[in-house]
Design an enzyme around this catalytic site. Structure first.
Site: not given
Ligand code: FPP
Length: 256
Positions: A31, A33, A36, A44, A48, A78, A146, A201, A209, A220
């Site tokens: 969260d 972007n 920033w 914007r 991103h 959303e 991974l 976050r 969210s 955690e």
């Protein structure tokens, strides 16, 4: 685990890392972007774009640290209600990411999967993601690699509902009545994966969210003011070291 890499991060942060307490699965809400970009007087979209670079850094950091699963919230159900131009930028970045990072991800033994309503994504993005998923499907070995889950067109409640419907379609009434938490987990998008141990976050927002509602039951939580494009290996290392200081009880009363 790359111990030279760990030593460098310990030196950079002054923190001590405990290899025995490595989170197996990390989930991130990327969260900030937009803020920033605004701070820099940019659009914007450039936030991103910088966010994609941050994601790449964090993926490589997870590989070096030996984290087995990383799930990132890249686009929520959303997010379609954002201005059309921003949605379109995010979709372009997604197909660009899928094509341009394919080789680096494969070379680093990163297997990409998508969580969310895949059929609801535009055809171009589906094609690019299908290529990325099949090119990385077999790159992991039992002890190296991974899984990178991209939560795209994703919502936690709708994932649970979809799982419920699939279970109802596949199981007998008796099996449904005898459903266990463990078995139900097998009907979710993360079937077969361990639950996240750590949720991060960025950007100071203190919300879930609609992210991984089932899977985060015992995670955690780590919140940081850092905006996502500024998040990097050092910040990830700080989050992991903070996690290692927590006393995880899973609802029981364990003494340390
Ligand atoms: C939140 O910042 C971020 C998003 C809605 C998208 C996250 C996407 C990326 C990091 C890049 C795309 C990912 C891939 C895999 C190509 P925000 O726009 O809500 O920021 P703000 O709260 O400051 O406005």
């Amino acid at each position: 685990m790359n111990m030279d890499y760990v030593a460098k991060l310990e030196a950079a942060t002054g923190l001590k890392f405990d290899p025995a307490k490595l989170p197996r699965h990390i989930a991130i809400v990327m969260d900030g972007n937009g803020r920033w970009a605004k701070q820099r007087g940019q659009k914007r979209s450039s936030g991103h774009r910088a966010g994609v670079e941050a994601l790449e850094d964090v993926v490589i950091a997870c590989r070096n640290l030996g984290v087995g699963y990383l799930t990132v919230y890249a686009f929520s159900t959303e997010n379609w209600s954002r201005p059309a131009a921003e949605v379109s930028t995010l979709m372009s970045l997604l197909s660009e990411f899928a094509a341009s990072k394919l080789k680096r991800l494969r070379d680093n033994q990163v297997e990409v999967r998508v969580l969310g309503d895949f059929a609801g994504l535009p055809v171009l993005q589906r094609a690019a993601l299908n290529r990325l998923m099949s090119a990385t499907a077999n790159v992991r070995t039992p002890d190296e690699g991974l899984v990178l889950n991209l939560a795209l067109n994703y919502g936690g409640r709708s994932e649970i509902l979809a799982g419920l419907k699939r279970a109802a379609a596949e199981l007998s009434p008796r099996e449904l009545q005898e459903m266990t938490e463990e078995r139900f987990g097998g009907f979710l998008a993360t079937a077969g994966q361990p639950d996240p141990d750590l949720l991060i976050r960025t950007s100071g927002e203190l919300r879930l969210s609609n992210f991984l509602l089932w899977q985060l039951a015992y995670a955690e939580f780590y919140f940081t003011e850092i905006l996502w494009p500024d998040f990097d290996a050092v910040e990830l290392f700080r989050a992991i070291c903070a996690y290692q200081q927590r006393n995880r009880r899973f609802g029981a009363l364990l003494s340390e």
